[in-house]
Design a protein around this motif. Structure first.
Motif, PDB file in Angstrom:
ATOM      1  N   SER A 276       0.831  -1.208   0.000  1.00 45.52           N
ATOM      2  CA  SER A 276       0.000   0.000   0.000  1.00 45.52           C
ATOM      3  C   SER A 276       0.861   1.252   0.000  1.00 45.52           C
ATOM      4  CB  SER A 276      -0.939   0.006   1.217  1.00 45.52           C
ATOM      5  OG  SER A 276      -0.201  -0.107   2.422  1.00 45.52           O
ATOM      6  N   GLY A 277       2.020   1.206   0.661  1.00 45.80           N
ATOM      7  CA  GLY A 277       2.910   2.364   0.666  1.00 45.80           C
ATOM      8  C   GLY A 277       3.495   2.629  -0.702  1.00 45.80           C
ATOM      9  N   LEU A 278       3.878   1.551  -1.413  1.00 46.17           N
ATOM     10  CA  LEU A 278       4.403   1.712  -2.767  1.00 46.17           C
ATOM     11  C   LEU A 278       3.331   2.281  -3.690  1.00 46.17           C
ATOM     12  CD1 LEU A 278       6.664  -0.782  -4.657  1.00 46.17           C
ATOM     13  CD2 LEU A 278       4.683   0.192  -5.800  1.00 46.17           C
ATOM     14  N   THR A 390       9.159   6.186   5.313  1.00 49.93           N
ATOM     15  CA  THR A 390       9.423   5.548   6.601  1.00 49.93           C
ATOM     16  C   THR A 390       8.501   4.364   6.832  1.00 49.93           C
ATOM     17  OG1 THR A 390      10.121   7.663   7.533  1.00 49.93           O
ATOM     18  CG2 THR A 390       9.537   5.924   9.090  1.00 49.93           C
ATOM     19  N   LEU A 391       7.190   4.577   6.637  1.00 53.30           N
ATOM     20  CA  LEU A 391       6.203   3.546   6.927  1.00 53.30           C
ATOM     21  C   LEU A 391       6.271   2.388   5.930  1.00 53.30           C
ATOM     22  CD1 LEU A 391       3.239   5.952   7.747  1.00 53.30           C
ATOM     23  CD2 LEU A 391       4.513   4.540   9.384  1.00 53.30           C
ATOM     24  N   THR A 392       6.656   2.670   4.702  1.00 57.32           N
ATOM     25  CA  THR A 392       6.719   1.625   3.676  1.00 57.32           C
ATOM     26  C   THR A 392       7.904   0.694   3.901  1.00 57.32           C
ATOM     27  OG1 THR A 392       5.705   3.141   2.078  1.00 57.32           O
ATOM     28  CG2 THR A 392       6.785   1.185   1.194  1.00 57.32           C
ATOM     29  N   LEU A 393       9.017   1.238   4.358  1.00 58.13           N
ATOM     30  CA  LEU A 393      10.248   0.457   4.467  1.00 58.13           C
ATOM     31  C   LEU A 393      10.568   0.001   5.883  1.00 58.13           C
ATOM     32  CD1 LEU A 393      12.565   2.543   2.072  1.00 58.13           C
ATOM     33  CD2 LEU A 393      11.301   0.445   1.546  1.00 58.13           C
ATOM     34  N   GLU A 394       9.760   0.372   6.862  1.00 57.21           N
ATOM     35  CA  GLU A 394      10.131   0.114   8.258  1.00 57.21           C
ATOM     36  C   GLU A 394      10.218  -1.378   8.599  1.00 57.21           C
ATOM     37  OE1 GLU A 394       7.260   1.782  10.913  1.00 57.21           O
ATOM     38  OE2 GLU A 394       5.549   0.806   9.961  1.00 57.21           O
ATOM     39  N   CYS A 395       9.446  -2.212   7.926  1.00 53.26           N
ATOM     40  CA  CYS A 395       9.445  -3.640   8.266  1.00 53.26           C
ATOM     41  C   CYS A 395      10.226  -4.500   7.281  1.00 53.26           C
ATOM     42  CB  CYS A 395       7.999  -4.154   8.334  1.00 53.26           C
ATOM     43  SG  CYS A 395       7.006  -3.386   9.633  1.00 53.26           S
ATOM     44  N   GLY A 402      17.915  -2.964  -0.140  1.00 54.67           N
ATOM     45  CA  GLY A 402      18.250  -2.220  -1.356  1.00 54.67           C
ATOM     46  C   GLY A 402      17.223  -2.400  -2.442  1.00 54.67           C
ATOM     47  N   VAL A 403      16.826  -3.650  -2.695  1.00 57.52           N
ATOM     48  CA  VAL A 403      15.857  -3.900  -3.765  1.00 57.52           C
ATOM     49  C   VAL A 403      14.480  -3.358  -3.389  1.00 57.52           C
ATOM     50  CG1 VAL A 403      15.049  -6.203  -3.050  1.00 57.52           C
ATOM     51  CG2 VAL A 403      15.192  -5.629  -5.471  1.00 57.52           C
ATOM     52  N   ALA A 404      14.145  -3.362  -2.093  1.00 63.04           N
ATOM     53  CA  ALA A 404      12.871  -2.788  -1.659  1.00 63.04           C
ATOM     54  C   ALA A 404      12.851  -1.283  -1.902  1.00 63.04           C
ATOM     55  CB  ALA A 404      12.641  -3.083  -0.177  1.00 63.04           C
ATOM     56  N   GLN A 409      11.251   3.348  -5.344  1.00 66.15           N
ATOM     57  CA  GLN A 409      11.644   4.451  -6.219  1.00 66.15           C
ATOM     58  C   GLN A 409      11.165   4.223  -7.653  1.00 66.15           C
ATOM     59  OE1 GLN A 409      13.527   7.383  -6.148  1.00 66.15           O
ATOM     60  NE2 GLN A 409      13.329   7.446  -3.941  1.00 66.15           N
ATOM     61  N   THR A 410      11.142   2.953  -8.097  1.00 63.23           N
ATOM     62  CA  THR A 410      10.647   2.670  -9.439  1.00 63.23           C
ATOM     63  C   THR A 410       9.184   3.075  -9.562  1.00 63.23           C
ATOM     64  OG1 THR A 410      12.185   0.812  -9.694  1.00 63.23           O
ATOM     65  CG2 THR A 410      10.276   0.858 -11.160  1.00 63.23           C
TER      66      THR A 410
END
Length: 478
Positions: A276-278, A390-395, A402-404, A409-410
């Motif tokens: 959902s964050g992406l 922050t919320l998208t990558l925190e977990c 890196g790939v996340a 970013q993509t």
């Protein structure tokens, strides 16, 4: 538990400085396009490729750059890609003709795509707990501020070096900054504590090809549309679902065999809040990124502002975004998705006010009249990108950080390409009714994207609240 790296904040500062450069080059060139066209006697289509080509190769290389950082180590990939970015920036500044410049920009975008994912990977490696949230907040602020300040910095550079040669310094400015960042990175970025793996065992070449073709099928027709015509290339867009399905099936096959896929699909099914964050970030950038191109066109062509005047006019947005991004990075740990919902609401209100004001204010007063609404929109924008990152990558686990970050970013680059194409098309198609009417209609289109992002943010807010209640209930019954 190992002690945190004593140089972690210095390493972050260097990483974000390099990331700022690469993201700035997405928007800073917009205000220099007339100068490029005059200086190189370039066609309108070629000039547009100077912007679009960078965005194309940037978007194509992000996930691969993130994966290479996961495999080879952030330090190695950071230094290699930063060197490539500095060299290609110098080549772009020295371009003798439009074809050379387009080639340099394609290579520069490729280097930027390899460089950018190292930021989120370094944060995952170096920070824990509340510090990680603060670091991600700074990363999100860097993404937002680089986009918002591009027109301002571009206008200042053109004013300082003159309209004829000023565009070259838009690229040359990356060289001294990049060299300094390289020297400091050698000193402060941590060395990987694992041996170098064999690339043939670690890199999913088939997955990289399929994902690259999928992203290319999306971006290339859009880029060509921005440049004056896509024609048969829209057939590629029709093939996108085919290659996307092939990519997903291949990645699942690699994972099932115990291999290491390019993009671990468990990111989307097992990492809380990532999908959902992406999606939120992608939709937001559809409405966000194209605003500055359209405002630049309106101010310079419609109101006959100089590039510097045009950049200064949108400064309230950049100022509000800069201040709020720093604040939001601290608020997100306590308020979570409420920050992004509030931010999206503010940017929607601010853009709506601008859309109304440009129709009602006398043309010689529009620049001053839109200052306050742009400030409100900027405050809202600063409360979206930083907390959402922050919320998208925190977990996300460190091994795929890196790939996340590259995939996130993509999504933003695809959103930028789609939004820029849509908003520019709306603007140009409506200029027959006058420039104020055209920019107003375009802003309402951007607001439509923001409303979709609000729906996604509210859904995620409710999902998190439900998950929190579900986690509490068993404890209450004990």
């Amino acid at each position: 538990m190992s002690q945190p790296d004593p140089h972690r904040w210095k390493a972050l500062a260097v990483s974000l400085a390099a990331g700022f450069m690469s993201l700035l080059d997405v928007s800073i060139v917009n205000v220099a396009l007339p100068s490029v066209q005059n200086g190189l006697h370039a066609s309108a289509g070629s000039v547009q490729w100077i912007v679009s080509g960078y965005a194309l190769t940037f978007g194509l290389s992000l996930v691969a750059g993130g994966r290479l950082g996961d495999v080879l180590g952030r330090r190695v990939m950071f230094l290699v890609s930063l060197t490539a970015f500095v060299l290609t920036s110098a080549l772009a500044g020295a371009a003798p003709n439009e074809v050379f410049l387009i080639g340099a920009r394609l290579l520069q975008g490729l280097a930027a795509g390899l460089l950018t994912p190292q930021n989120s990977g370094l944060i995952q490696d170096l920070f824990r707990g509340a510090e990680r949230g603060k670091a991600f907040g700074l990363l999100g602020a860097t993404i937002g501020i680089s986009t918002a300040t591009g027109p301002v910095l571009g206008g200042l550079i053109l004013a300082a070096f003159g309209d004829e040669q000023g565009w070259r310094w838009v690229f040359y400015v990356n060289v001294p900054v990049g060299v300094l960042a390289f020297v400091l990175a050698l000193r402060w970025l941590p060395r990987a504590d694992r041996g170098r793996p064999a690339l043939r065992d670690e890199i999913d070449h088939v997955g990289a090809f399929l994902l690259g073709v999928t992203v290319l099928d999306v971006l290339l027709p859009i880029v060509e549309t921005e440049s004056g015509g896509a024609g048969w290339l829209w057939l590629l867009a029709a093939l996108t679902p085919v290659f996307a399905v092939l990519f997903v099936r291949w990645e699942r096959r690699v994972a099932a065999r115990g291999g290491k896929p390019l993009l671990d699909l468990r990111l989307f099914t097992e990492v809380s809040g990532y999908s959902s964050g992406l999606l939120l970030g992608s939709v937001y950038f559809c409405g966000f990124a194209g605003i500055f191109l359209v405002m630049s066109l309106f101010l310079q062509k419609g109101l006959h502002y100089t590039p510097l005047q045009s950049g200064l006019t949108v400064t309230p947005f950049a100022l509000g975004s800069s201040i709020m991004a720093a604040v939001a990075g601290r608020l997100v740990s306590r308020l979570g998705r409420k920050v992004t919902v509030a931010g999206l609401g503010l940017i929607t209100i601010g853009l709506a006010a601008v859309a109304v004001v440009v129709l009602l204010a006398p043309q010689d007063m529009i620049g001053g009249a839109i200052a306050l609404p742009l400030l409100v929109a900027g405050i809202g924008g600063g409360a979206v990108i930083s907390p959402n990152t922050t919320l998208t990558l925190e977990c996300v686990p460190n091994r795929i950080a890196g790939v996340a970050g590259g995939a996130l970013q993509t999504g933003q680059r695809i959103g930028t390409a789609i939004g820029t194409a849509v908003l520019a098309t709306v603007f140009y198609s409506a200029t027959g009714a006058g420039f104020p009417a055209a920019v107003s209609m375009t802003l309402w289109c951007a607001i439509g994207f923001m409303l979709v992002a609000i729906v996604i943010a509210v859904y995620e807010l409710r999902r998190r609240a439900g998950a929190g209640r579900a986690a509490v209930r068993p404890a209450a019954g004990d």
